[in-house]
Structures are given as C-alpha cells and as structure tokens.
Design a protein around this motif. Structure first.
Motif, mmCIF file in Angstrom:
data_model
loop_
_atom_site.group_PDB
_atom_site.id
_atom_site.type_symbol
_atom_site.label_atom_id
_atom_site.label_comp_id
_atom_site.label_asym_id
_atom_site.label_seq_id
_atom_site.Cartn_x
_atom_site.Cartn_y
_atom_site.Cartn_z
ATOM 1 N N LYS A 16 0.174 -1.363 -8.892
ATOM 2 C CA LYS A 16 0.031 -2.623 -9.643
ATOM 3 C C LYS A 16 -1.318 -2.733 -10.329
ATOM 4 O O LYS A 16 -1.470 -3.533 -11.263
ATOM 5 C CB LYS A 16 0.247 -3.823 -8.721
ATOM 6 N N ASP A 17 -2.288 -1.944 -9.914
ATOM 7 C CA ASP A 17 -3.601 -1.987 -10.570
ATOM 8 C C ASP A 17 -3.588 -1.260 -11.909
ATOM 9 O O ASP A 17 -4.480 -1.456 -12.742
ATOM 10 C CB ASP A 17 -4.673 -1.370 -9.666
ATOM 11 N N PHE A 18 -2.590 -0.392 -12.135
ATOM 12 C CA PHE A 18 -2.513 0.366 -13.385
ATOM 13 C C PHE A 18 -1.360 -0.063 -14.276
ATOM 14 O O PHE A 18 -1.399 0.146 -15.476
ATOM 15 C CB PHE A 18 -2.388 1.864 -13.088
ATOM 16 N N LYS A 258 7.708 3.715 -10.596
ATOM 17 C CA LYS A 258 7.357 3.762 -9.176
ATOM 18 C C LYS A 258 8.462 4.353 -8.306
ATOM 19 O O LYS A 258 8.192 4.825 -7.204
ATOM 20 C CB LYS A 258 7.007 2.345 -8.691
ATOM 21 N N ASN A 259 9.688 4.289 -8.764
ATOM 22 C CA ASN A 259 10.812 4.802 -7.974
ATOM 23 C C ASN A 259 11.249 6.191 -8.412
ATOM 24 O O ASN A 259 12.254 6.703 -7.932
ATOM 25 C CB ASN A 259 12.000 3.839 -8.078
ATOM 26 N N ASN A 281 2.738 2.157 -3.746
ATOM 27 C CA ASN A 281 3.468 0.977 -4.209
ATOM 28 C C ASN A 281 3.859 0.178 -2.976
ATOM 29 O O ASN A 281 4.849 0.486 -2.308
ATOM 30 C CB ASN A 281 4.714 1.386 -5.003
ATOM 31 N N GLY A 282 3.042 -0.830 -2.669
ATOM 32 C CA GLY A 282 3.299 -1.628 -1.473
ATOM 33 C C GLY A 282 3.263 -0.806 -0.205
ATOM 34 O O GLY A 282 4.064 -1.027 0.717
ATOM 35 N N GLY A 283 2.371 0.159 -0.124
ATOM 36 C CA GLY A 283 2.242 0.988 1.066
ATOM 37 C C GLY A 283 3.048 2.268 1.013
ATOM 38 O O GLY A 283 2.794 3.199 1.787
ATOM 39 N N ARG A 284 4.033 2.368 0.117
ATOM 40 C CA ARG A 284 4.850 3.580 -0.012
ATOM 41 C C ARG A 284 4.235 4.500 -1.052
ATOM 42 O O ARG A 284 3.899 4.070 -2.144
ATOM 43 C CB ARG A 284 6.283 3.217 -0.422
ATOM 44 N N GLU A 285 4.094 5.767 -0.711
ATOM 45 C CA GLU A 285 3.502 6.721 -1.639
ATOM 46 C C GLU A 285 4.505 7.122 -2.710
ATOM 47 O O GLU A 285 5.661 7.427 -2.419
ATOM 48 C CB GLU A 285 3.016 7.963 -0.904
#
Length: 387
Positions: A16-18, A258-259, A281-285
C-alpha cells in the motif's frame, strides 16, 4: 519453481505504500502470472559537467507477457521452427526477430510470427514506458504548483510539464548545463530565485516558433515563481543524481498486482534493484522470483516484446509528427499487420486490467502513440509545430 535464496537481508515494504487503487482502476486483484524483461536500464542517471552519464536517453521499458490462470505460452519448439531459430541457439532473443532501423523492424515477418503467437494463445502484455528526460524535469513544475499562489494552475500540470520537456529537449545540452550549475536536483533554498531566473532566460532563448496557452502559462509561472522560498520537491535531493534507479517501477508493478506471481529474468542489475525487498500485503509476502531465461519460454517472449516496445516508444519520442504521418501512410502490408497486431494486444491487455499498460511520458508522446497504433487524431498543435 523453487524458493529463492537471497545472499543479503531483505527490507520489508508494504504494498500500500507504493500502490493504491484509485477510482477507475480495475483488474489488479486478479491472479495473473507476469513475466518480465527490461530494456535501456540505465541504473543510476547522473548529471556530469559534460551532460549525462549515458550515451543515449532512450525510453526505459519494463514489461513482458501476462498469463491468466490455466493459460500456457505454448510450445517453444513450434515458435522456434516458425522463426527458423538455429538449433545451437539456447533461447529466442529480440535481435533474432528484428533489427536495424525502426521501419525495418516493423516490417519483420518474424516479428509478425511472435505478435500473432501471443494473439493466438490469448496472452496479454504489460509494460511501463518511461521517458527519462521528462521524468527528471517533472519536479520543477510540481514544486511551483505546490505553492498556494500557483495552485490554480494544477488543472494544466500535464500541459505545463509537456511544454517544459519540449523546450528543454530542443536544446538538451544547454538545459543540462543550466541545471548542473545548481547541483540539480538539489537546488538550495538560497539559489531558488537565481535558478528560476536562469530557467526563465533559457525558455526565452529557446522559445518555440509557435506558442500555445500552456507554453505561455509555463513562462508566466517560471517568471512569477522567483518569489517562492524553495522548490520543495528538489531541495535536499542528492546533488547531480537525476534518477537514483528504476527500482520504484519494479516495486510499483509488484505492489499493484498483489495476488499475481512475478517472474524476472536473472540479471544482476535487476536482482540488485529489487532482490533486496520483501513485498508484503497485509503480512502476506507477494511472490516474485528470478529465473534463467534459457529455461523459461515466457521470459524469452517477454524479451522480444519488450525489445520491440523499447524501440517503438523511443521512435515515437524522437520522430516529428509529420514524419510519423508520412511513415504511417506508406506502410507496407507487413508493417500494417504488425501495428494491427500490436493494437489487438494492447486492447486485450487493457481489458484484463488498465494498470497493465503504464505510460510515464509526455502528452505529445501519448498523442503520437495513440495516432500511430489506434489512428486517433493527433493533437492539433503537433501538426502545426511538427513536434
């Protein structure tokens, strides 16, 4: 595909920072397999007393092919036969498909085979196209528009940047000498007024024969901006480093999809750019890996499409509008078919996600490219000025 081993500690980066979805964004949540190659990767772009640290300023292009779940890129041997690739060649490369001047490349029947291969196998493409000269001049305009007195000009920020790029590129050596004098981009607060005064004089000395409202607006804000205390997006930057690297464009792609899975050609400069990051992404690499292109047909296809796009986008940047019109009007059948195939690939890819195709360049370039591929009308000022 095995797990990757990294010989260094990796830095965690939150997706989310990028990248974050904005209104109109679609398709980024899909589970795609994205394969990558890049061309004209300049590493770090530096400003020297003699100019740039690179011999040419062609567009940087990052991209490749996109597969939806369950898709296959096909049998590499079949395409090798179509292209008549020698058995001793370990992989398919762009220079086996097309070479020479751009008109010759566009007329390559081997390029036709590759483009139609992608179409016939229902594959998508993806790319980021970066005009490096435009990119490192953007912060001049953005810094001025960040001042409250100039906020009303924001509605035409792309037009202003377009005009600055056009005038700067007319006399690039003179523009580079000017900004080198001020250790650009690290223009000190105490030097802001002098920098803008010199920039204003440069505009006047290189003023186009035909000016438009955005051209005149650019001159006006550069003149008036000499009262601003600082250029906020420039001061504090590393002196004479115009672009620290292209890793942000890799990260943007990883964080946007992200997916998806992301597969890069194993090259030192690419691994050094992004291999040090762990994207979360929310803790998932978010998975990405580096592979040997000789073992992955998808990377070889990416090499060909990115090699072609790199030549195409640089051609669009450098070719005046009237020459572009003349060339398009004189297409032979193979050239016409290849442009039609490129259009189909762009349309298909955009239907998958409008984030797959990412242009970071000028309005003039966008207009010329849309005319060349889609036949849309050129911006009137391009015809009148032959930019």
């Amino acid at each position: 595909m095995g797990a990757q081993v990294y010989p260094f500690d990796r830095v965690d980066v939150e997706a989310k920072d990028f990248f974050h979805d904005v209104p109109g964004t679609r398709g980024t949540d899909q589970q795609l397999a994205l394969y990558y190659d890049e061309t004209n990767n300049f590493g770090k772009l530096k400003l020297l007393e003699s100019g740039l640290n690179v011999s040419k300023s062609d567009n940087f292009v990052l991209g490749g092919i996109a597969l939806k779940p369950g898709q296959s890129a096909g049998d590499a041997l079949d395409l090798r036969r179509k292209l008549r690739v020698q058995a001793s060649a370990k992989e398919i490369k762009f220079d086996m498909v097309a070479h020479g001047a751009f008109d010759k490349m566009l007329g390559s029947t081997k390029l036709s085979h590759v483009l139609n291969w992608l179409i016939d196998h229902d594959l998508g493409i993806h790319y980021t196209n970066l005009n490096i000269i435009s990119w490192f001049t953007l912060d001049i305009v953005d810094s001025i528009l960040a001042e409250g007195k100039f906020s009303s000009y924001f509605v035409m920020h792309r037009e202003l940047k377009n005009e600055l790029y056009h005038i700067a590129s007319k006399n690039l050596s003179g523009f580079l000498s000017l900004i080198y004098k001020y250790n650009y981009p690290n223009v000190q607060r105490s030097e802001t007024a002098n920098f803008l005064k010199d920039l204003y004089c440069f505009l006047l000395a290189n003023w186009p024969d035909i000016a438009f409202p955005p051209t005149n607006a650019l001159k006006e804000i550069i003149l008036r901006a000499r009262i601003v205390p600082e250029l906020c997006f420039l001061e504090g930057s590393e002196s004479n480093v115009l672009i620290r690297g292209v890793e942000s464009f890799f990260l943007y792609r990883l964080c946007a999809f992200k997916n998806s899975s992301h597969v890069f050609d194993e090259e030192k400069i690419v691994r050094e750019s992004i291999g040090k990051y762990r994207i979360l992404n929310g803790g998932r690499e978010i998975p990405y890996q580096f592979v040997d292109s000789k073992d992955h047909f998808e990377i070889q296809l990416s090499d060909v499409i990115v090699g072609f796009l790199g030549k195409y986008f640089s051609y669009i940047e450098k070719t005046p509008a009237n020459s572009l019109i003349q060339f398009k009007n004189s297409f032979n059948q193979v050239q016409r078919n290849n442009v039609t195939a490129l259009r189909k690939l762009i349309e298909r890819s955009d239907s998958i996600s409008n984030v797959l195709l990412h242009r970071v360049t000028t309005m003039d370039s966008d207009s010329k490219s849309d005319y060349f591929v889609f036949g849309t009308g050129l911006s009137p000022h391009l015809r009148s000025t032959n930019r």
